[in-house]
Scaffold this motif. Sequence first.
Motif, mmCIF file in Angstrom:
data_model
loop_
_atom_site.group_PDB
_atom_site.id
_atom_site.type_symbol
_atom_site.label_atom_id
_atom_site.label_comp_id
_atom_site.label_asym_id
_atom_site.label_seq_id
_atom_site.Cartn_x
_atom_site.Cartn_y
_atom_site.Cartn_z
ATOM 1 N N TRP A 79 12.040 -6.993 3.308
ATOM 2 C CA TRP A 79 10.580 -6.790 3.161
ATOM 3 C C TRP A 79 9.847 -7.470 4.307
ATOM 4 C CZ3 TRP A 79 10.902 -8.891 -2.512
ATOM 5 C CH2 TRP A 79 11.438 -7.904 -3.347
ATOM 6 N N ALA A 80 10.307 -8.687 4.651
ATOM 7 C CA ALA A 80 9.609 -9.460 5.692
ATOM 8 C C ALA A 80 9.696 -8.760 7.042
ATOM 9 C CB ALA A 80 10.213 -10.863 5.782
ATOM 10 N N GLY A 81 10.784 -8.025 7.274
ATOM 11 C CA GLY A 81 10.927 -7.291 8.530
ATOM 12 C C GLY A 81 9.974 -6.106 8.618
ATOM 13 N N LYS A 82 9.463 -5.654 7.481
ATOM 14 C CA LYS A 82 8.630 -4.443 7.474
ATOM 15 C C LYS A 82 7.155 -4.718 7.224
ATOM 16 C CE LYS A 82 12.424 -1.658 5.639
ATOM 17 N NZ LYS A 82 13.063 -1.397 4.379
ATOM 18 N N ASN A 83 6.835 -5.874 6.598
ATOM 19 C CA ASN A 83 5.441 -6.136 6.185
ATOM 20 C C ASN A 83 5.001 -7.513 6.657
ATOM 21 O OD1 ASN A 83 5.298 -3.798 4.189
ATOM 22 N ND2 ASN A 83 7.020 -4.964 3.385
ATOM 23 N N PRO A 84 3.876 -7.605 7.377
ATOM 24 C CA PRO A 84 3.408 -8.927 7.818
ATOM 25 C C PRO A 84 2.917 -9.791 6.647
ATOM 26 C CG PRO A 84 1.885 -7.183 8.518
ATOM 27 C CD PRO A 84 3.065 -6.504 7.909
ATOM 28 N N VAL A 85 2.438 -9.123 5.588
ATOM 29 C CA VAL A 85 1.944 -9.873 4.425
ATOM 30 C C VAL A 85 2.798 -9.496 3.211
ATOM 31 C CG1 VAL A 85 -0.036 -10.300 2.911
ATOM 32 C CG2 VAL A 85 -0.398 -9.831 5.350
ATOM 33 N N LEU A 86 3.334 -10.512 2.533
ATOM 34 C CA LEU A 86 4.138 -10.243 1.335
ATOM 35 C C LEU A 86 3.434 -10.823 0.120
ATOM 36 C CD1 LEU A 86 7.764 -11.266 2.470
ATOM 37 C CD2 LEU A 86 6.691 -9.017 2.563
ATOM 38 N N LYS A 87 3.460 -10.070 -0.969
ATOM 39 C CA LYS A 87 2.931 -10.598 -2.236
ATOM 40 C C LYS A 87 4.121 -10.870 -3.153
ATOM 41 C CE LYS A 87 -1.450 -8.100 -2.071
ATOM 42 N NZ LYS A 87 -1.279 -6.984 -1.139
ATOM 43 N N ASN A 145 5.614 -14.469 8.307
ATOM 44 C CA ASN A 145 4.814 -13.628 7.406
ATOM 45 C C ASN A 145 3.855 -14.498 6.597
ATOM 46 O OD1 ASN A 145 7.679 -12.677 7.706
ATOM 47 N ND2 ASN A 145 6.744 -10.802 6.952
ATOM 48 N N ILE A 146 2.753 -13.878 6.191
ATOM 49 C CA ILE A 146 1.876 -14.544 5.207
ATOM 50 C C ILE A 146 2.404 -14.170 3.827
ATOM 51 C CG2 ILE A 146 -0.439 -14.507 4.194
ATOM 52 C CD1 ILE A 146 -1.486 -14.206 7.057
ATOM 53 N N ILE A 147 2.551 -15.181 2.969
ATOM 54 C CA ILE A 147 3.107 -14.917 1.636
ATOM 55 C C ILE A 147 2.062 -15.307 0.598
ATOM 56 C CG2 ILE A 147 5.052 -15.354 0.097
ATOM 57 C CD1 ILE A 147 6.479 -16.343 2.763
ATOM 58 N N LEU A 148 1.656 -14.335 -0.201
ATOM 59 C CA LEU A 148 0.583 -14.570 -1.170
ATOM 60 C C LEU A 148 1.151 -14.608 -2.591
ATOM 61 C CD1 LEU A 148 -2.073 -12.048 0.222
ATOM 62 C CD2 LEU A 148 -1.937 -14.521 0.620
ATOM 63 N N PRO A 149 0.734 -15.601 -3.393
ATOM 64 C CA PRO A 149 1.190 -15.619 -4.788
ATOM 65 C C PRO A 149 0.394 -14.609 -5.618
ATOM 66 C CG PRO A 149 -0.262 -17.489 -4.341
ATOM 67 C CD PRO A 149 -0.146 -16.729 -3.056
ATOM 68 N N VAL A 150 1.092 -13.858 -6.451
ATOM 69 C CA VAL A 150 0.421 -12.923 -7.369
ATOM 70 C C VAL A 150 1.085 -13.041 -8.734
ATOM 71 C CG1 VAL A 150 -0.242 -11.238 -5.585
ATOM 72 C CG2 VAL A 150 1.976 -11.011 -6.742
ATOM 73 N N THR A 151 0.432 -12.465 -9.744
ATOM 74 C CA THR A 151 1.046 -12.483 -11.078
ATOM 75 C C THR A 151 1.844 -11.198 -11.298
ATOM 76 O OG1 THR A 151 -1.050 -11.671 -11.924
ATOM 77 C CG2 THR A 151 -0.635 -14.019 -12.175
ATOM 78 N N SER A 152 2.750 -11.260 -12.275
ATOM 79 C CA SER A 152 3.686 -10.143 -12.485
ATOM 80 C C SER A 152 2.970 -8.842 -12.822
ATOM 81 C CB SER A 152 4.661 -10.472 -13.622
ATOM 82 O OG SER A 152 5.431 -11.586 -13.289
ATOM 83 N N ASP A 153 1.750 -8.922 -13.371
ATOM 84 C CA ASP A 153 1.077 -7.664 -13.736
ATOM 85 C C ASP A 153 0.703 -6.834 -12.506
ATOM 86 O OD1 ASP A 153 -0.979 -9.241 -12.879
ATOM 87 O OD2 ASP A 153 -1.956 -9.418 -14.845
#
Length: 300
Positions: A182-190, A246-254
């Motif tokens: 995922w990190a190789g394809k997306n600059p921002v990961l949730k 990459n920027i990694i953002l915390p999100v909830t499972s929903d």
Amino acid sequence: MTEAAGQCRVPGFKAGMKVLITGAMGQLAQEFQRTLPLSGHTVQVPSERSLDITDLSSIRSALSDLHPDVVINCAAYNNVDKAETDFETAYGVNAIGPENLAASCREFKALFVHYSSDYVFDGGKEGFYTEADETNPINKYGETKRSGEIRVMNAAPQYLIFRLSWVFGKGRQNFLYKLSEWAGKNPVLKVVSDQVSVPTYTEDIVATTMLAIERGARGLYHLTNSGYASRYEVARYFLEKTGANNIILPVTSDRFPSPAKRPYFSAMSTGRLSAELGCSIPDWKNAIDRYVQNVQGDTQ
Ligand SMILES: NC(=O)c1ccc[n+]([C@@H]2O[C@H](COP(=O)([O-])OP(=O)(O)OC[C@H]3O[C@@H](n4cnc5c(N)ncnc54)[C@H](OP(=O)(O)O)[C@@H]3O)[C@@H](O)[C@H]2O)c1
């Protein structure tokens, strides 16, 4: 559990056992195949096609030909979401298969080693789960793994069951490998921050399993790396170690609706196993450090 007693990852097991491994192509099975010959054990690894654990006759024929001292079951149905609709297949591999193996080990006088999961718990305890805690799976995969535990305990007098969590090692079917992709394809990961457990390295599972066999441990134990983390914390630690920015953002499972529910906090205590073996299991960050070094070493 004291550091002075040493870490369980220092292999100290006796050489010379005949060890049969099921689920040949899986990530844990691969680590057993890599490690055991280095310690002087004979490893028997029938292909998954020739040893389908749902087929009792193929198991009996393998055990009668090979006469292993120990059978280590690394075969499993691990697709947690698919198990919601493909329950019968998942139940066959995760519950009936282990019972077949356990019964055959009883017949051919081999020790049976099996792996279960933190997903036998509902994740609502708000503390580390111990072996004494009630199980209460909240998805079909967890139900199949719990049924497997019960069937093994009823079928084999000589067994070791280890509950694992968030297993990673060589191979593509794990969270760290997927993160790299995922990190190789997306600059921002949730990445979800409301699923908390313990990433556990196959290297440490193999070393601790073999130590437990050598020490004559029997019964059900929790076996994970030490500590705990959310998926989000694991992603940040791992990707920083690999040098990804990459920027990694915390999100909830929903944010990522999925067929199967996951437990909120399913980290398990390894206190019982560490006390029995007189050693500690390395922290998950230390395990990820070694994994990154090993993967980088392989690609150089
Ligand atoms: N992965 C995790 O995060 C995790 C977490 C907690 C517990 N565990 C447990 O840890 C153990 C090892 O997991 P792992 O990650 O190494 O699993 P894995 O990489 O998914 O390997 C399982 C292997 O079993 C094979 N298999 C499936 N059905 C089979 C059958 N009927 N007979 C023989 N082989 C069969 C699979 O083949 P196919 O791929 O062709 O189906 C696969 O090669 C399992 O008991 C698992 O449930 C894993």
